[in-house]
Design a protein around this motif. Structure first.
Motif, PDB file in Angstrom:
ATOM      1  N   TYR A 129      94.254 -67.633 -63.075  1.00  0.00           N
ATOM      2  CA  TYR A 129      95.124 -66.770 -63.872  1.00  0.00           C
ATOM      3  C   TYR A 129      95.806 -67.570 -64.971  1.00  0.00           C
ATOM      4  CZ  TYR A 129      94.795 -62.778 -60.695  1.00  0.00           C
ATOM      5  OH  TYR A 129      94.347 -61.708 -59.961  1.00  0.00           O
ATOM      6  N   VAL A 130      95.931 -66.912 -66.120  1.00  0.00           N
ATOM      7  CA  VAL A 130      96.646 -67.487 -67.255  1.00  0.00           C
ATOM      8  C   VAL A 130      97.962 -66.739 -67.410  1.00  0.00           C
ATOM      9  CG1 VAL A 130      96.634 -67.751 -69.760  1.00  0.00           C
ATOM     10  CG2 VAL A 130      94.570 -68.260 -68.441  1.00  0.00           C
ATOM     11  N   HIS A 131      99.061 -67.500 -67.561  1.00  0.00           N
ATOM     12  CA  HIS A 131     100.399 -66.906 -67.662  1.00  0.00           C
ATOM     13  C   HIS A 131     101.039 -67.288 -69.002  1.00  0.00           C
ATOM     14  CE1 HIS A 131     100.331 -66.290 -63.230  1.00  0.00           C
ATOM     15  NE2 HIS A 131      99.728 -67.458 -63.219  1.00  0.00           N
ATOM     16  N   GLY A 132     101.551 -66.289 -69.716  1.00  0.00           N
ATOM     17  CA  GLY A 132     102.385 -66.547 -70.877  1.00  0.00           C
ATOM     18  C   GLY A 132     101.652 -66.794 -72.178  1.00  0.00           C
ATOM     19  N   TRP A 133     100.330 -66.718 -72.184  1.00  0.00           N
ATOM     20  CA  TRP A 133      99.568 -66.977 -73.412  1.00  0.00           C
ATOM     21  C   TRP A 133      99.620 -65.736 -74.296  1.00  0.00           C
ATOM     22  CZ3 TRP A 133      97.068 -71.717 -74.217  1.00  0.00           C
ATOM     23  CH2 TRP A 133      96.382 -71.823 -75.425  1.00  0.00           C
ATOM     24  N   GLU A 134      99.973 -65.904 -75.554  1.00  0.00           N
ATOM     25  CA  GLU A 134     100.115 -64.782 -76.467  1.00  0.00           C
ATOM     26  C   GLU A 134      98.975 -64.753 -77.486  1.00  0.00           C
ATOM     27  OE1 GLU A 134     103.953 -63.826 -78.065  1.00  0.00           O
ATOM     28  OE2 GLU A 134     104.970 -65.144 -76.640  1.00  0.00           O
ATOM     29  N   ASP A 141     103.029 -60.408 -71.462  1.00  0.00           N
ATOM     30  CA  ASP A 141     103.769 -59.596 -70.504  1.00  0.00           C
ATOM     31  C   ASP A 141     103.023 -59.326 -69.205  1.00  0.00           C
ATOM     32  OD1 ASP A 141     106.102 -59.426 -71.932  1.00  0.00           O
ATOM     33  OD2 ASP A 141     105.535 -57.585 -72.972  1.00  0.00           O
ATOM     34  N   ARG A 142     101.906 -60.004 -69.002  1.00  0.00           N
ATOM     35  CA  ARG A 142     101.253 -59.895 -67.698  1.00  0.00           C
ATOM     36  C   ARG A 142     100.368 -61.120 -67.485  1.00  0.00           C
ATOM     37  NH1 ARG A 142      95.912 -58.099 -67.469  1.00  0.00           N
ATOM     38  NH2 ARG A 142      95.009 -57.613 -69.521  1.00  0.00           N
ATOM     39  N   ALA A 143     100.094 -61.398 -66.217  1.00  0.00           N
ATOM     40  CA  ALA A 143      99.158 -62.468 -65.903  1.00  0.00           C
ATOM     41  C   ALA A 143      97.743 -61.952 -66.103  1.00  0.00           C
ATOM     42  CB  ALA A 143      99.358 -62.924 -64.461  1.00  0.00           C
ATOM     43  N   VAL A 144      96.907 -62.784 -66.692  1.00  0.00           N
ATOM     44  CA  VAL A 144      95.533 -62.384 -66.997  1.00  0.00           C
ATOM     45  C   VAL A 144      94.574 -63.191 -66.132  1.00  0.00           C
ATOM     46  CG1 VAL A 144      93.753 -62.286 -68.782  1.00  0.00           C
ATOM     47  CG2 VAL A 144      96.141 -61.776 -69.362  1.00  0.00           C
ATOM     48  N   CYS A 145      93.714 -62.502 -65.403  1.00  0.00           N
ATOM     49  CA  CYS A 145      92.687 -63.188 -64.618  1.00  0.00           C
ATOM     50  C   CYS A 145      91.579 -63.627 -65.564  1.00  0.00           C
ATOM     51  CB  CYS A 145      92.130 -62.272 -63.533  1.00  0.00           C
ATOM     52  SG  CYS A 145      90.889 -63.086 -62.499  1.00  0.00           S
ATOM     53  N   ALA A 146      91.415 -64.958 -65.682  1.00  0.00           N
ATOM     54  CA  ALA A 146      90.424 -65.506 -66.607  1.00  0.00           C
ATOM     55  C   ALA A 146      89.037 -65.559 -65.989  1.00  0.00           C
ATOM     56  CB  ALA A 146      90.858 -66.905 -67.049  1.00  0.00           C
ATOM     57  N   GLY A 147      88.935 -65.450 -64.688  1.00  0.00           N
ATOM     58  CA  GLY A 147      87.650 -65.524 -64.011  1.00  0.00           C
ATOM     59  C   GLY A 147      87.817 -66.103 -62.622  1.00  0.00           C
ATOM     60  N   LEU A 169     103.935 -71.432 -70.456  1.00  0.00           N
ATOM     61  CA  LEU A 169     102.477 -71.339 -70.442  1.00  0.00           C
ATOM     62  C   LEU A 169     101.977 -72.029 -69.189  1.00  0.00           C
ATOM     63  CD1 LEU A 169     101.588 -72.170 -74.149  1.00  0.00           C
ATOM     64  CD2 LEU A 169     101.809 -69.919 -73.081  1.00  0.00           C
ATOM     65  N   HIS A 170     101.225 -71.291 -68.388  1.00  0.00           N
ATOM     66  CA  HIS A 170     100.867 -71.829 -67.075  1.00  0.00           C
ATOM     67  C   HIS A 170      99.519 -71.260 -66.664  1.00  0.00           C
ATOM     68  CE1 HIS A 170     101.570 -73.670 -63.210  1.00  0.00           C
ATOM     69  NE2 HIS A 170     101.474 -72.516 -62.579  1.00  0.00           N
ATOM     70  N   VAL A 171      98.796 -72.020 -65.875  1.00  0.00           N
ATOM     71  CA  VAL A 171      97.533 -71.552 -65.327  1.00  0.00           C
ATOM     72  C   VAL A 171      97.554 -71.802 -63.828  1.00  0.00           C
ATOM     73  CG1 VAL A 171      96.397 -73.746 -65.908  1.00  0.00           C
ATOM     74  CG2 VAL A 171      95.015 -71.714 -65.484  1.00  0.00           C
ATOM     75  N   SER A 172      97.208 -70.784 -63.043  1.00  0.00           N
ATOM     76  CA  SER A 172      97.345 -70.879 -61.591  1.00  0.00           C
ATOM     77  C   SER A 172      96.067 -70.444 -60.887  1.00  0.00           C
ATOM     78  CB  SER A 172      98.523 -70.033 -61.103  1.00  0.00           C
ATOM     79  OG  SER A 172      98.232 -68.652 -61.185  1.00  0.00           O
ATOM     80  N   LEU A 173      95.965 -70.853 -59.617  1.00  0.00           N
ATOM     81  CA  LEU A 173      94.825 -70.539 -58.769  1.00  0.00           C
ATOM     82  C   LEU A 173      95.279 -69.666 -57.608  1.00  0.00           C
ATOM     83  CD1 LEU A 173      91.776 -71.121 -58.118  1.00  0.00           C
ATOM     84  CD2 LEU A 173      92.608 -73.010 -56.673  1.00  0.00           C
ATOM     85  N   ASP A 174      94.565 -68.592 -57.383  1.00  0.00           N
ATOM     86  CA  ASP A 174      94.851 -67.709 -56.259  1.00  0.00           C
ATOM     87  C   ASP A 174      93.915 -68.074 -55.099  1.00  0.00           C
ATOM     88  OD1 ASP A 174      95.696 -65.715 -54.603  1.00  0.00           O
ATOM     89  OD2 ASP A 174      94.841 -64.070 -55.768  1.00  0.00           O
ATOM     90  N   TYR A 175      94.492 -68.509 -53.991  1.00  0.00           N
ATOM     91  CA  TYR A 175      93.702 -68.912 -52.820  1.00  0.00           C
ATOM     92  C   TYR A 175      94.403 -68.398 -51.571  1.00  0.00           C
ATOM     93  CZ  TYR A 175      97.196 -72.679 -53.029  1.00  0.00           C
ATOM     94  OH  TYR A 175      98.373 -73.389 -53.115  1.00  0.00           O
ATOM     95  N   ARG A 176      93.715 -68.438 -50.455  1.00  0.00           N
ATOM     96  CA  ARG A 176      94.277 -67.882 -49.227  1.00  0.00           C
ATOM     97  C   ARG A 176      94.294 -68.884 -48.075  1.00  0.00           C
ATOM     98  NH1 ARG A 176      95.788 -64.962 -52.448  1.00  0.00           N
ATOM     99  NH2 ARG A 176      95.825 -62.691 -52.497  1.00  0.00           N
ATOM    100  N   SER A 177      93.876 -70.115 -48.329  1.00  0.00           N
ATOM    101  CA  SER A 177      93.916 -71.142 -47.288  1.00  0.00           C
ATOM    102  C   SER A 177      93.761 -72.504 -47.935  1.00  0.00           C
ATOM    103  CB  SER A 177      92.807 -70.920 -46.261  1.00  0.00           C
ATOM    104  OG  SER A 177      92.813 -71.964 -45.295  1.00  0.00           O
ATOM    105  N   GLU A 223     103.916 -68.578 -57.866  1.00  0.00           N
ATOM    106  CA  GLU A 223     102.720 -68.210 -58.620  1.00  0.00           C
ATOM    107  C   GLU A 223     102.177 -66.849 -58.185  1.00  0.00           C
ATOM    108  OE1 GLU A 223     101.008 -72.595 -59.904  1.00  0.00           O
ATOM    109  OE2 GLU A 223     100.082 -71.566 -58.193  1.00  0.00           O
ATOM    110  N   ALA A 224     102.232 -66.561 -56.891  1.00  0.00           N
ATOM    111  CA  ALA A 224     101.747 -65.270 -56.401  1.00  0.00           C
ATOM    112  C   ALA A 224     102.576 -64.131 -56.974  1.00  0.00           C
ATOM    113  CB  ALA A 224     101.777 -65.240 -54.873  1.00  0.00           C
ATOM    114  N   ASN A 225     103.907 -64.291 -56.990  1.00  0.00           N
ATOM    115  CA  ASN A 225     104.768 -63.265 -57.586  1.00  0.00           C
ATOM    116  C   ASN A 225     104.503 -63.125 -59.080  1.00  0.00           C
ATOM    117  OD1 ASN A 225     106.022 -62.697 -55.142  1.00  0.00           O
ATOM    118  ND2 ASN A 225     107.773 -64.032 -55.528  1.00  0.00           N
ATOM    119  N   ARG A 226     104.348 -64.263 -59.747  1.00  0.00           N
ATOM    120  CA  ARG A 226     104.168 -64.234 -61.195  1.00  0.00           C
ATOM    121  C   ARG A 226     102.847 -63.568 -61.588  1.00  0.00           C
ATOM    122  NH1 ARG A 226     104.865 -69.471 -65.287  1.00  0.00           N
ATOM    123  NH2 ARG A 226     104.759 -68.252 -67.231  1.00  0.00           N
ATOM    124  N   ARG A 227     101.855 -63.623 -60.710  1.00  0.00           N
ATOM    125  CA  ARG A 227     100.593 -62.965 -61.003  1.00  0.00           C
ATOM    126  C   ARG A 227     100.736 -61.444 -61.053  1.00  0.00           C
ATOM    127  NH1 ARG A 227      98.273 -67.706 -58.407  1.00  0.00           N
ATOM    128  NH2 ARG A 227      98.547 -66.943 -56.277  1.00  0.00           N
TER     129      ARG A 227
END
Length: 881
Positions: free
Chosen positions: A675-680, A710-716, A653-661, A603-607
């Motif tokens: 982050y939202v992945h693959g939504w057109e 073509d890119r991951a979008v930060c939804a908030g 189509l995927h939605v992921s969370l960026d966290y550090r711990s 997920e980190a790479n895909r972002r």
């Protein structure tokens, strides 16, 4: 040309001490020198180990420490023999062809030496026309000398002298079990006076800039016409070329004159072609080419049939890529392809025994996990032809490495003259055989070749420059990478701007370091990385004796060390979960951390898509049953938890969370970007919910954003305050809200336990899994023999059920499920579709198979550390705590 397979003839094999077969009789006594073994039935293709096992000469080498007692096999000479009758088919030349001899061989017909051969990956071809013209039958014998003394994983690459698979000699995921035998097909080729020689099929397509309109396609053909009888060199023949569309309907026909000894060059223009795309980007239509060679009277001399796809292939540098970086982004039909990849090792130590069905399983698992690229690793083998056919048909791009790999002490590509000659020979053979596959995408000089520590070799190395020239000569449309990794540094690190194509790491790096390292990395391509985890209890029980069925460190068990020395996770998992004394518990905990670690990296790479051009997980499979390994599918074909979380992270189509711990501090605030992945195109709505172990919703946020394919979008940013409670688990569940089908969910598990982070998971006992089989077993779409059924799984208890998954209880079937390792909160239910395919594996795995008819599958459902339900074959269901 016609081909007759000789695999099913009555082959026999016998073992000898070295040199004895050449001597035959004692110089002193004049009597016959007997063999180490008697003549025994042989499997072709196959290997001598399984033949020895079937006759009781060796114990199963995959169990406990048994392989140590089998190392004598590689040090003997082996003779295969069979009787070849003169074929009824007539021709001007008859060739005896061995597609895979392993490794150094001498081939005889009625004790007449036909020739000697060295190497695994190029065919051994012998003219037997004259012998069969005067004899009704021939005794064909193949003498295989002892295996060469090559190096395993630890050694000096610069001293490599063979083109034999080095993983056979001991790697971190294998033991020393050196194959010897006839590992690929044996056949007769019967030629007329003239036949087709080498063929090169390339395809191209014109595509509008936006990729929306398919304008035209072209199939280019180059085919040599060779004289097989030494006849008149200047005869004019006819080439009849028929191209059929993917539905099998003839599309166009070309009839062209061609001279014997010349090269036919032509192009077929395909209006508005159906384009081939990688898995997840479109369909994989394959056109059929039939090339007939006719003489002046219209007699058919030779026919070749090739299936190929039409696509436009390009390569570009990544977004914001340094000027000195290689073009790591693949472009197909004008569309950038994000690599969702796996690294594949050989499927078995004894690769001659692998069945078509085993290849089908692996490719099916890739496709189901949204994988679109497989890297065929350079320490293994160039796979059998059927594997590449399956990749064509399923949209799995192939990154093929030539047979070279690192060695630990030094990793410098070998310059030994004998090695370079063999490498040139096997590389040229591979290029000619694989270039006609539309799935072929990247060639690489080998695995982890380094001119100095942590510095990948480049084209200044004469070995790799030679391979580059061969690719340019035989397959110029494909990208050649000097080695994997490539660029300024070999291994991933915190240093910015240095990571181009990088490898590493292969361990869970600990909390929080794992998340800090991978979450902020800037590599361009992550072509090899992994996390280790145990096999399932079901698999462990197949190769570990009862005396070895308790959790133990590799340091304290020779048997466990023999099956995964590098991948000891006991101390890691006890640090996270507390003391682990039960093997099933240890397996479940270890698999969880492996899955968590791999998912975060993906997920980190895909972002960073397309600043990062993809992730290639190490590794899909293993050729040997390991207690623990970095594979996501074990030796017996059982997908691990990591496979299913990889499948989630690779979803289109995927939605992921960026966290550090994973550790939360009570009373403090949490922040993590969603982050939202693959939504057109259209507006995308995502939901984030925070729950406790009882399923109570503690916080909820709704996000609306515009998608971008073509890119991951930060939804908030998800923000919540952690409750003032110690030693608690908290769950963040992400899902899409504006989709008609069942919402995809992604669940992250956090904890406030400082000493043993996930120890609270072991205390969850309030869940109650109810399982109901919704229909009887019915034939599945995936294959004639496959069966499919749907199960409703529900949590009727008071606490969350973690990692709910199905398991087939017996060894009759390979089981696949559309969803596995689910988190079910109280009152929740999900439908799970299970597909079971009869196991049809070869070699030592064949002993684990059952008949492909008879009993229906028996499915058992489990949650984390507990068995809850077992299906009845008639569609009923037992339930139990």
């Amino acid at each position: 040309m016609r081909e007759i397979l000789l695999n099913e003839l009555n082959w026999e094999v016998k073992g000898y001490w070295p040199w004895v077969p050449l001597k035959g009789t004692s110089m002193e006594l004049g009597q016959e020198l007997m063999g180490v073994t008697d003549w025994m039935p042989a499997t072709v293709p196959g290997g001598v180990h399984h033949d020895l096992y079937r006759q009781g000469w060796i114990a199963n080498p995959y169990e406990d420490l048994n392989s140590l007692s089998c190392e004598w096999v590689e040090n003997r000479w082996w003779v295969y023999r069979m009787t070849l009758k003169r074929p009824e088919l007539k021709g001007s030349r008859v060739e005896l062809v061995f597609l895979g001899l392993d490794y150094e061989a001498a081939v005889y017909a009625d004790h007449i030496l036909l020739g000697e051969h060295k190497g695994m990956f190029d065919p051994a071809v012998y003219d037997v026309t004259e012998l069969l013209s005067v004899r009704e039958k021939l005794e064909i014998s193949v003498l295989l000398k002892q295996a060469p003394d090559e190096m395993g994983q630890i050694g000096k690459t610069s001293a490599t002298f063979t083109q034999k698979s080095r993983f056979n000699y001991k790697w971190d995921f294998s033991t020393r079990l050196v194959n010897i035998g006839i590992w690929d097909d044996v056949l007769l080729r019967i030629h007329e006076d003239y036949s087709w020689g080498e063929m090169s099929i390339t395809t191209d397509a014109e595509v509008e800039e936006d990729g929306s309109t398919q304008v035209a396609g072209c199939i280019e053909i180059q085919a040599a016409v060779s004289s097989t009888s030494g006849a008149e060199p200047a005869r004019t023949l006819t080439a009849n070329i028929t191209c059929s569309d993917p539905g099998g309907n003839p599309l166009l026909v070309q009839t062209l004159p061609v001279c014997a000894g010349a090269m036919l060059k032509t192009a077929l223009d395909i209006p508005e072609p159906e384009l081939w795309y990688p898995n997840g980007y479109g369909a994989q239509p394959l056109y059929c080419l039939e090339l007939k060679l006719l003489d002046e009277d219209g007699k058919e001399l030779d026919t070749r049939v090739i299936r190929t796809g039409i696509r436009k292939l390009d390569y570009i540098r990544n977004v914001d890529s340094p000027d000195n970086a290689l073009p790591y982004t693949v472009v197909i039909n004008g569309r950038r392809i994000y690599m969702k990849g796996v690294n594949m090792t050989p499927l078995d130590h004894l690769y001659g025994n692998i069945t078509v069905e085993q290849y089908q399983l692996m490719v099916r698992l890739m496709k189901a996990a949204h994988v679109n690229l497989v890297r065929v690793w350079g320490g293994g083998i160039i796979e059998k032809q059927v594997f590449y056919d399956l990749c064509d048909a399923n949209g799995i791009m192939v990154w093929q490495e030539f047979i070279q790999s690192s060695s630990g002490i030094d990793n410098i590509p070998s310059k030994q003259p004998e090695f370079l000659e063999l490498l040139h020979q096997s590389a040229r053979s591979a290029l000619k055989a694989k270039r006609n596959h539309v799935a072929m995408t990247i060639w690489s000089g080998g695995n982890e070749l380094m001119s100095e520590p942590n510095k990948p070799s480049d084209l200044s190395d004469s070995n790799l420059a030679m391979l580059k020239e061969l690719v340019e000569q035989y397959d110029p449309q494909r990208l050649f990478l000097p080695t994997s990794a490539s660029g300024p540094v070999e291994y991933i690190s915190e240093t910015k701007g240095q990571g181009h194509d990088v490898h590493g790491h292969w361990k869970y790096m600990g909390n929080p370091h794992h998340y800090e390292l991978y979450g902020s990395n800037d590599n361009l391509l992550h072509s090899e990385f992994g996390v280790d985890g145990l096999s399932s209890l079901k698999s462990l029980e197949k190769f570990l004796g009862a005396a070895h069925s308790q959790p133990v460190s590799m340091e304290n068990s020779a048997v466990w060390r023999h099956h995964g020395e590098w991948w000891d996770t006991l101390s890691r998992d006890e640090e996270i979960f507390g003391s682990l004394t039960d093997l099933a518990q240890f397996s479940a905990c270890s698999q969880w951390i492996q899955a968590e670690g791999i998912r975060f990296v993906l997920e980190a790479n895909r972002r960073r898509k397309f600043r990062n051009s993809g992730s290639i997980v190490w590794q899909l499979n293993e050729p040997w049953p390991n207690v623990s390994c970095t594979n996501v599918v074990d030796y017996y074909g059982e997908p691990k938890m990591a496979y299913h979380w990889m499948k989630q992270a690779f979803r289109p189509l995927h939605v992921s969370l960026d966290y550090r711990s994973l550790l939360l501090t009570p009373g403090t605030g949490f922040q993590g970007d969603v982050y939202v992945h693959g939504w057109e195109g259209e507006s995308c709505e995502a939901d984030a919910e925070v729950l406790d172990s009882a399923g109570r919703s503690l916080h909820r946020q709704h996000f609306i954003t515009q998608g971008d394919r073509d890119r991951a979008v930060c939804a908030g940013t998800l923000k919540f305050t952690v409750p003032e409670l110690e030693d608690q688990l908290y769950f963040v569940r992400l899902s899409f809200m504006n989709r008609e089908e069942e919402p995809q969910q992604n669940v992250y598990v956090f904890s406030t336990a400082r000493e043993h982070l996930y120890a609270p998971a072991l205390a969850l006992t309030g869940g109650n899994l109810q399982v109901r089989q919704e229909n009887r077993w019915l034939p599945a779409v995936t294959g004639e023999l496959s069966l499919q059924a749907c199960f409703m799984v529900a949590n009727t208890g008071s606490e969350a059920l973690l990692h709910v998954h199905a398991e087939e209880k017996g060894n009759r079937y390979w089981m696949e499920a559309d969803e596995q390792f689910l988190t079910l909160f109280p009152g929740e239910a999900r439908m799970v579709t299970v597909t079971c395919t009869p196991r049809q594996a070869g070699g030592f795995l064949a002993g684990k198979n059952h008949s492909i008819s008879g009993d229906l599958p028996v499915i058992q459902f489990k949650s984390f550390l507990a068995v809850q339900g077992t299906s009845k074959p008639d569609g009923g269901q037992e339930n139990r705590e």
